[in-house]
Design a protein around this motif. Structure first.
Motif, short mmCIF file in Angstrom:
data_model
loop_
_atom_site.label_atom_id
_atom_site.label_comp_id
_atom_site.label_asym_id
_atom_site.label_seq_id
_atom_site.Cartn_x
_atom_site.Cartn_y
_atom_site.Cartn_z
N UNK A 186 -4.53 40.26 90.51
CA UNK A 186 -5.62 41.00 91.13
C UNK A 186 -6.82 41.11 90.20
N UNK A 187 -6.56 41.29 88.90
CA UNK A 187 -7.66 41.36 87.94
C UNK A 187 -8.44 40.06 87.91
N UNK A 188 -7.73 38.93 88.00
CA UNK A 188 -8.39 37.63 88.05
C UNK A 188 -9.15 37.46 89.35
N UNK A 189 -8.51 37.79 90.47
CA UNK A 189 -9.13 37.62 91.78
C UNK A 189 -10.42 38.41 91.91
N UNK A 190 -10.47 39.58 91.29
CA UNK A 190 -11.63 40.45 91.43
C UNK A 190 -12.64 40.29 90.30
N UNK A 191 -12.40 39.31 89.42
CA UNK A 191 -13.38 38.98 88.39
C UNK A 191 -13.36 39.86 87.17
N UNK A 192 -12.32 40.69 87.01
CA UNK A 192 -12.22 41.55 85.84
C UNK A 192 -11.88 40.76 84.59
N UNK A 193 -11.13 39.66 84.77
CA UNK A 193 -10.75 38.77 83.67
C UNK A 193 -11.05 37.33 84.06
N UNK A 194 -11.01 36.44 83.08
CA UNK A 194 -11.27 35.03 83.33
C UNK A 194 -10.00 34.23 83.62
N UNK A 195 -8.86 34.78 83.23
CA UNK A 195 -7.58 34.09 83.40
C UNK A 195 -6.47 35.12 83.45
N UNK A 196 -5.33 34.72 84.02
CA UNK A 196 -4.19 35.63 84.13
C UNK A 196 -2.88 34.88 83.95
N UNK A 197 -1.99 35.46 83.15
CA UNK A 197 -0.65 34.90 82.96
C UNK A 197 0.25 35.40 84.06
N UNK A 198 1.19 34.55 84.50
CA UNK A 198 2.07 34.94 85.60
C UNK A 198 3.30 34.05 85.65
#
Length: 310
Positions: A186-198
């Motif tokens: 969600x942080x990635x989708x909403x532009x809070x971060x540039x990348x997300x680990x999953x």
């Protein structure tokens, strides 16, 4: 069996009855059991997914099984350390952390996916419409991790990126802990971060695809997203799936019954079993502590690197 002598006739029948009674003795000690699970998704989704499992285990074992959704990965570890959770669902790294910090817990079952594997991968996503097409493009950018004790969301990226000459804490401008796999995406989708680990099992089976199926994944403008809106720029080596684990101190018969309940769940309660993975898993498979030694080694390596840099 109890006095190591050969018994025949009435004596054997008497012993068999005594053994059957003994097999239920654990219920006096454990009139209720607790299943603690890591918060891989948001709290309500996790409850919806695992409450049918708790109900199923209660029916199979003949005592109530209470579901406890942990606030973070460490809470599951501490619940087992204190003896408050007799059964736990760990991520591989949180299981390793439990073992390394002295929790006497035994893995008994692991899910097998539709691809036949009992494991998954750690990935790092960027948005498909972003300029970040490789992990090198993310130097100096912001990364969302999941939890310090998450495998795919922290330990695996740290370990495998370090192997490739990239230290997570210096390569990225900031690496934040989002608290759950859902929150990182969600942080990635909403532009809070540039990348997300999953976590990622296959193209059509991942935490991302489950979020999309449930319709909870939207961009900064509120538009529903698809997996085509995301790009994978990093993929780890294969990782063993997180185990269901029981306290080593439980009576042997109880541990055996819990194990059998997991292994027979796809047949005994196919609906509840399907709900654990949105129908993507095919069975539970037996697992042992030795299967997690590579993850234990990975966590120990990460701990050593952290001590060097502190």
């Amino acid at each position: 069996m109890f006095n190591r002598r050969t018994l025949i006739g009435a004596a054997f029948a008497s012993l068999a009855l005594a053994g059957a009674a003994h097999a239920e003795d654990w219920k006096a000690q454990y009139p209720e059991l607790t299943l603690a699970v890591i918060p891989a998704e948001n709290a309500s989704t996790t409850t919806d997914r695992y409450q049918p499992l708790a109900d199923y285990l209660g029916k199979q074992l003949g005592v109530p099984v209470k579901l406890a959704v942990a606030t973070d990965y460490a809470a599951v570890i501490e619940a087992q350390r204190a003896g408050n959770a007799q059964i736990a669902f760990y991520g591989p790294a949180s299981y390793a952390r439990a073992v390394l910090t002295g929790v006497a817990t035994e893995p008994v079952a692991v899910s097998r996916h539709s691809n036949g594997l009992t494991g998954y991968y750690s990935v790092i996503y960027t948005l498909a419409n972003s300029p970040y097409k490789s992990i090198d493009d993310l130097k100096g950018k912001k990364l969302a991790l999941v939890d310090p004790n998450s495998t795919s969301g922290n330990n695996a990226p740290r370990f495998f990126l370090h192997r490739d000459g990239k230290d997570v804490d210096t390569f990225f401008s900031q690496a934040i802990f989002a608290g759950s796999h859902d929150n990182a995406v969600l942080a990635l989708a909403q532009g809070t971060v540039d990348a997300a680990a999953n976590s990622w099992n296959s193209e059509d089976d991942s935490n991302l695809t489950r979020m999309i199926t449930k319709g909870v994944l939207k961009d900064a403008d509120g538009k529903p997203m698809t997996k085509d809106d995301f790009r994978i720029v990093f993929k780890s080596d294969f990782l063993p799936e997180g185990p269901y684990s029981v306290l080593a101190s439980l009576p042997a018969d109880l541990k055996k019954q819990i194990t059998e309940a997991f292994l027979t769940m796809p047949k005994n309660d196919p609906k509840a079993f399907a709900g654990l993975s949105d129908g993507k898993d095919i069975e539970f498979a037996p697992i042992s502590a030795k299967d997690y030694q590579p993850v234990v080694d990975m966590v120990k390596f990460n701990d050593a690197q952290r001590k060097k840099s502190s």
